[in-house]
Design an enzyme around this catalytic site. Structure first.
Site: not given
Ligand code: HXC
Length: 510
Positions: A404-405
């Site tokens: 997700g980063a």
């Protein structure tokens, strides 16, 4: 006429004397400057014009009718910083402890109003003991008037607070709503309620410093964006900061002639990334080698160190840098880093400052402390901030962009304008070892098989080409040419125009 001029001079003298020689000496003995001395250091020499030097409080009780000091504990007015208009107020601790009366509040509101009208930054210098205890509700009303102006000015003009002594009670909430708070080491502290009240309510014994000193706010709470050694250093650095900022949201940030070639190559960057993907390197080295003349004004250097934020220039134009820092927690995104970077990204977007993002992020930090602390909401702040930002956004993935980063860090999917990667980039759902342990769980007992699978996963994903083949990256660039490519991209984006859908305001996950 002569008499009137004499009376005027006398009044000015009385105002300049503040709380008198004894209190002035006590102020200097603590290593603190007087309110006007501070303004002189902040502004260009001779540029300060003072407002409301003759204003006095209106209180009568507790012997206050006979106890008046012209100016009433705050020095206000305007001047210039490197030739650009700035409004300022500076609390005078020698006059009733810098405490806030109704009249004192009106003086601050006047310069807040003028700064808004003229589209100029405002700097507040705090050294004060909160509400004027002898005055009561007029003082509370005055605080609220200031707070409202802070709120309405937010995102319109840059607001900067410098804490240079006590900042207690009602005084803390005005700085809290400004864009930046800086403190002076060892002479300043900030808290809502002081050690005496804390002792009464919670039975804790704490010092001013333990409760609200610079170490608390610049490193733990994140309330302050930095701390400097003394008054001189702090005010000199404020001049430097103001140079990066526009007067208001109606302007572009100020250009400065650059003597640094925008085409400058930096061959040492080709060796920045270590061969071992788990070995850290200093992301600040990249920022300093890319920015004009290596000049970088870091915001919040001691808080959420796993992400670096701050201002620099590219070919003379101010930019905001946001970069994961592999030297701290491997550059992971946690609550503090997400909050810190989200606020910085929103500041840049509000004030037309392009954002340069350097990505090396292994993901979000796992753990009960993070989840119970609300990592979901805090992480979403950064995601939201990048997604809504309409200023030019340039991203360079130097190494890891996992999970997700990857999405969060100014990816193409969040309207990144130019998304580059170095050949060392690895864009994947997670690191190879973690991935193999999940998808080949059955092989965990067989180290040879796991090693082979890990290598396969690495060969497939530990590179920028899968993302590039999908158009999620615009190009894979050599590290040495990073400055040139960013300067070119910024030029290409000079007239960028993107608008978000109309709304009253958004509902960022606070
Ligand atoms: C009037 C004040 C004052 C105040 C200090 N002084 N605070 N006068 N109102 N709030 C005066 C003192 O009487 C003293 O006057 C001089 O300032 C210096 O204060 P000292 O106490 O001698 O200084 P020091 O030892 O350095 O301590 C600084 C301090 C302390 C920690 C800030 O003064 C203090 O605790 N003050 C009160 C803090 C407070 O409770 N404020 C109200 C918070 S409530 P002389 O004549 O001796 O020089 C509040 C509600 C607003 O703010 C909420 C709005 C949302």
């Amino acid at each position: 006429m002569k008499e009137i001029i004499h009376a005027l001079e006398q009044k000015r003298e009385a105002a300049r004397a503040g709380g008198g020689r004894r209190r002035m000496e006590a102020q200097h003995a603590k290593g603190k400057l007087m309110a006007r001395e501070r303004i002189e250091l902040l502004l260009d020499e001779g540029s300060f014009e003072e407002f409301d030097m003759f204003v006095e409080h209106r209180a009568h009780e507790f012997g206050m009718a006979e106890n008046k000091v012209p100016g009433d504990g705050v020095v206000t007015g305007w001047g210039t910083v490197n030739g650009r208009l700035v409004y300022v107020f500076s609390k005078d601790f020698t006059v009733f402890g810098g405490s806030l009366s109704g009249a004192h509040a009106q003086k601050i509101c006047k310069v807040q109003e003028m700064a808004m009208r003229s589209g100029a930054p405002i700097v507040g210098i705090f050294d004060a003991g909160g509400a004027r205890i002898q005055e009561g509700v007029e003082s509370l009303a005055g605080y609220a008037d200031i707070f409202l102006k802070n709120i309405l000015s937010s995102g319109v003009i840059p607001q900067i607070s410098v804490i240079m002594g006590p900042c207690a009670g009602g005084d803390v909430y005005s700085p809290a709503m400004t864009d930046f708070i800086f403190m002076v080491k060892d002479t300043s502290y900030m808290y809502v309620t002081g050690p005496d009240v804390v002792k009464t309510v919670t039975n804790e014994t704490v010092t001013h410093d333990e409760l609200g000193g610079w170490r608390v706010h610049a490193a733990k709470s994140g309330v302050a964006d930095g701390a400097f050694d003394n008054d001189f250093e702090a005010l000199g650095q404020m001049r430097r900061l103001i140079d990066f900022l526009p007067g208001s949201n109606r302007e572009k940030p100020p250009m400065r002639p650059s003597f640094d070639d925008p085409k400058r190559e930096e061959p040492s960057l080709d060796r920045l990334i270590p061969d071992n993907p788990n070995k850290p390197y200093d992301m600040k080295e990249l920022i300093e080698k890319v920015a004009d003349e290596g000049d970088f004004f870091e915001i919040s250097p001691d808080f959420g160190k796993n992400i670096v934020t701050g201002f620099g220039r590219m070919d003379g134009a101010p930019v905001g840098f946001v970069a994961n820092q592999p030297m701290s927690l491997a550059g992971v995104l946690d609550i503090d880093a997400s909050r810190k970077a989200a606020r910085f990204v929103r500041f840049c977007d509000a004030f037309n400052i392009p954002i340069i993002t350097f990505v090396d992020v292994p993901g979000f930090l796992p753990g009960t402390k993070q989840e119970q602390g609300g990592l979901i909401k805090h992480g979403a702040k950064l995601l939201f901030a990048y997604g809504e930002a309409t200023v030019p956004k340039i991203t360079v993935v130097t190494r890891k962009a996992y999970g997700g980063a990857y999405d969060v860090m100014s990816s193409k999917h969040l309207r990144g304008d130019f998304n580059y990667a170095w050949p060392s980039a690895e864009i994947a759902v997670m690191g190879a070892k973690g991935a193999v342990e999940i998808i080949f769980r059955a092989d965990i007992g067989d180290p040879d098989k796991i090693a082979q699978r890990t290598k396969e996963y690495q060969d497939r994903f530990a590179n920028p080409f899968v993302a590039a083949s999908l158009g999620y990256l615009d190009d894979v660039i050599m590290p040495r040419e990073t400055r040139r490519r960013i300067c070119r991209a910024l030029k290409a984006l000079e007239k960028k125009k993107v608008e978000n859908p109309w709304k009253k305001h958004d509902n960022i996950p606070l």
